[in-house]
Design an enzyme around this catalytic site. Structure first.
Site, PDB file in Angstrom:
ATOM      1  N   ASN A  10      75.393   9.948  41.432  1.00  0.00           N
ATOM      2  CA  ASN A  10      75.533   8.683  40.704  1.00  0.00           C
ATOM      3  C   ASN A  10      76.830   8.593  39.911  1.00  0.00           C
ATOM      4  O   ASN A  10      77.009   7.671  39.116  1.00  0.00           O
ATOM      5  CB  ASN A  10      74.325   8.470  39.774  1.00  0.00           C
ATOM      6  CG  ASN A  10      74.227   9.543  38.696  1.00  0.00           C
ATOM      7  OD1 ASN A  10      74.979  10.527  38.712  1.00  0.00           O
ATOM      8  ND2 ASN A  10      73.310   9.371  37.770  1.00  0.00           N
ATOM      9  N   HIS A  11      77.746   9.527  40.118  1.00  0.00           N
ATOM     10  CA  HIS A  11      79.026   9.462  39.406  1.00  0.00           C
ATOM     11  C   HIS A  11      79.915   8.388  40.026  1.00  0.00           C
ATOM     12  O   HIS A  11      79.878   8.140  41.225  1.00  0.00           O
ATOM     13  CB  HIS A  11      79.725  10.827  39.447  1.00  0.00           C
ATOM     14  CG  HIS A  11      78.986  11.867  38.668  1.00  0.00           C
ATOM     15  ND1 HIS A  11      79.165  13.226  38.850  1.00  0.00           N
ATOM     16  CD2 HIS A  11      78.056  11.747  37.697  1.00  0.00           C
ATOM     17  CE1 HIS A  11      78.377  13.881  38.022  1.00  0.00           C
ATOM     18  NE2 HIS A  11      77.694  13.012  37.313  1.00  0.00           N
ATOM     19  N   ASN A  47      73.887  14.098  28.137  1.00  0.00           N
ATOM     20  CA  ASN A  47      73.139  15.307  28.505  1.00  0.00           C
ATOM     21  C   ASN A  47      73.584  16.467  27.620  1.00  0.00           C
ATOM     22  O   ASN A  47      74.459  17.240  28.022  1.00  0.00           O
ATOM     23  CB  ASN A  47      73.414  15.703  29.965  1.00  0.00           C
ATOM     24  CG  ASN A  47      72.555  14.988  30.982  1.00  0.00           C
ATOM     25  OD1 ASN A  47      71.744  14.153  30.630  1.00  0.00           O
ATOM     26  ND2 ASN A  47      72.743  15.313  32.242  1.00  0.00           N
ATOM     27  N   HIS A  71      70.516   5.350  28.355  1.00  0.00           N
ATOM     28  CA  HIS A  71      71.804   5.785  28.887  1.00  0.00           C
ATOM     29  C   HIS A  71      72.177   5.105  30.197  1.00  0.00           C
ATOM     30  O   HIS A  71      73.284   5.299  30.697  1.00  0.00           O
ATOM     31  CB  HIS A  71      71.805   7.297  29.109  1.00  0.00           C
ATOM     32  CG  HIS A  71      71.334   7.721  30.471  1.00  0.00           C
ATOM     33  ND1 HIS A  71      70.101   7.389  30.995  1.00  0.00           N
ATOM     34  CD2 HIS A  71      71.943   8.460  31.441  1.00  0.00           C
ATOM     35  CE1 HIS A  71      69.965   7.891  32.201  1.00  0.00           C
ATOM     36  NE2 HIS A  71      71.070   8.550  32.508  1.00  0.00           N
ATOM     37  N   ALA A 119      70.536   2.466  33.832  1.00  0.00           N
ATOM     38  CA  ALA A 119      69.474   1.635  34.388  1.00  0.00           C
ATOM     39  C   ALA A 119      68.227   2.463  34.694  1.00  0.00           C
ATOM     40  O   ALA A 119      67.109   1.999  34.526  1.00  0.00           O
ATOM     41  CB  ALA A 119      69.976   0.939  35.650  1.00  0.00           C
TER      42      ALA A 119
END
Length: 484
Positions: A213-214, A337, A407, A409
């Site tokens: 997801n980056h 994180n 943070h 969706a």
């Protein structure tokens, strides 16, 4: 209600207010759990058979937890702790630290750059800029940089100093550090607590996005909800922004992997009963706990530096695309994180945020002076086809959630299910047809990251704003997406 390994198989909860719910202490839980959700998010939780809420109940069984165990509206299943989980532990009460409560991508986070470029100016050079960014910022599994090298001794220094090491060598501007949470340097970083294997994995990956997801997105501000906070942040409609999402790459992953194994071995020695092996933990003040916190802080500083180097090469890409001399200022860089010692309710506690954002409210001395009147910028990325949001920390987040907020969706579809749903579609073409250019290392990642795989970020933000644990400031629309 039956129980399995001390955690209820069925989840009983009660509604406290429009968006706030409580799971009363039961079984081996040491405290209540609280979560935030709308009716639609509740439906998503039910669809996964409340697996992530049961994880939250497991977190509440750990020693020294300070009531309540929490999850944000973007909650979904994670390793040990749910993504969106927040838990504080008191060292004076035998509190523990858990690598699973921080996650494998230590200090994964987002950095928002703001420009004086308008959406109209961007339109003429969008394709060229997309190509330049894709060439400048390597992405994909295990990808490294060929145009930047750092030796072992210098990497050791960077793990302690964070992005300031890069800025001193010309990879950024001195003002960048003012816009980074904790100025990009967590205290107590111990490079000797990081293994040789972790060094080897991280060394070539500094300045790269990674995969999953980056992303790197070029966006524009399409709506402002809070004029005062937007002014303080320097945001206005039509303004081009850049959002960078990455973390500590292979270095952080290696640190987490090794300390999970180590904590599994030592947990019985400290009398820590684990209802789930993924909750492996050790006392904060034990030799093992201190070693992990030293290694985690070093990995966190690596992640801040990673985003710093990506920002440097992003600026160079903008210049090559015809935007030379147009500044890209760091609005804010924050982590979602990590674990940090903070003061809450007159107690010093170790706050784990696992897929959750620090969201300090107005007046907090930790914040840059220019943001102190309105609260910390809280960046909430959405999916690549819709929008992201900028929020502000509130007094409510300080009172209810140990200064934390959502943070992102939050996924509602597994990667495998998303790939199946994307079969037969050309998502890159679909995105282009709505004005969003995608450059990606592979189509598989684009399929996994399809918009439908995520909750609607607007729903998460409405709950966050409605519950008072974040204040909506502005919405950002994607124009260019670079994926791993």
């Amino acid at each position: 209600m039956s129980e399995k390994a001390g955690v209820a198989d069925t989840v009983g909860f009660e509604r406290l207010s429009e968006y706030r719910y409580r799971i009363p202490r039961q079984g081996k839980m040491r405290c209540d759990a609280v979560f935030y959700a709308s009716r639609r998010i509740l439906e998503d939780l039910a669809a996964e058979d409340y697996a992530s809420l049961r994880q939250l109940m497991g977190v509440a069984t750990l020693p020294g937890i300070v009531e309540p165990a929490l999850s944000m509206p973007d909650i979904h299943w994670g390793y040990g702790f749910p993504i969106g989980g927040v838990a504080a532990f008191d060292p004076e009460e035998g509190g523990v630290v858990s690598p699973g409560g921080v996650g494998f991508d230590i200090n994964c986070g987002v950095r928002l750059l703001v420009s004086d470029i308008s959406r109209e100016e961007l339109a003429d050079r969008k394709a060229r800029l997309a190509d330049e960014l894709f060439r400048s910022v390597p992405s994909g599994v295990g990808r490294g940089r060929k145009d930047f090298r750092i030796g072992r001794p210098d990497l050791r220094r960077l793990l302690v100093e964070g992005p300031s090491w890069l800025v001193e060598r010309g990879y950024g501007e001195p003002g960048d550090l003012d816009g980074i949470e904790s100025r990009g340097r967590l205290a107590g970083a111990d490079p000797d607590a990081v293994s040789e294997r972790a060094y080897q994995r991280g060394q070539p990956q500094l300045g790269t996005l990674g995969s999953g997801n980056h992303f790197l997105e070029v966006q524009y501000v399409d709506e402002v909800y809070d004029e005062e906070a937007a002014r303080a942040y320097g945001l206005h409609p039509g303004q081009v922004t850049v959002l960078i999402h990455s973390g500590s790459r292979g270095l952080g992953h290696q640190v987490c992997t090794e300390y999970v194994e180590r904590f599994l071995q030592v947990a019985p020695k400290y009398g820590i009963e684990l209802v789930d092996r993924q909750l492996a933990a050790a006392p904060i003040d034990s030799p093992e706990g201190r070693a992990y916190l030293g290694a985690m802080s070093a990995a966190a500083n690596f992640a801040f530096a990673n985003r710093q180097l990506i920002a440097h090469f992003t600026r160079e890409a903008f210049a090559r695309a015809g935007f030379g001399g147009r500044p890209l200022r760091v609005l804010y860089d924050l982590a979602h994180n990590n674990a940090k010692l903070e003061e809450h309710g007159a107690r010093r506690v170790l706050v784990h945020r696992k897929g959750a954002t620090r969201a300090f409210g107005p007046g907090n001395p930790e914040l840059p002076e220019r943001y102190r009147g309105v609260g910390q910028p809280v960046l909430v990325p959405g999916d690549m086809g819709r929008y992201s949001f900028v929020l502000a920390g509130t007094e409510g987040s300080m009172r209810e959630t140990f200064g934390s907020s959502a943070h992102g969706a939050g996924r509602k579809m597994s990667r495998r299910r998303a790939k199946k749903a994307a079969r037969g579609r050309d998502l890159i073409r679909e995105m282009e047809q709505v004005g969003i250019l995608v450059r990606a290392a592979g189509r598989a990642t684009v399929d996994e990251e399809m918009s439908e795989a995520y909750k609607d970020a607007a729903e998460v933000v409405e709950v966050t704003d409605g519950a008072g644990i974040g204040k909506k400031v502005a919405r950002l629309r994607p124009q260019i997406v670079v994926k791993g």
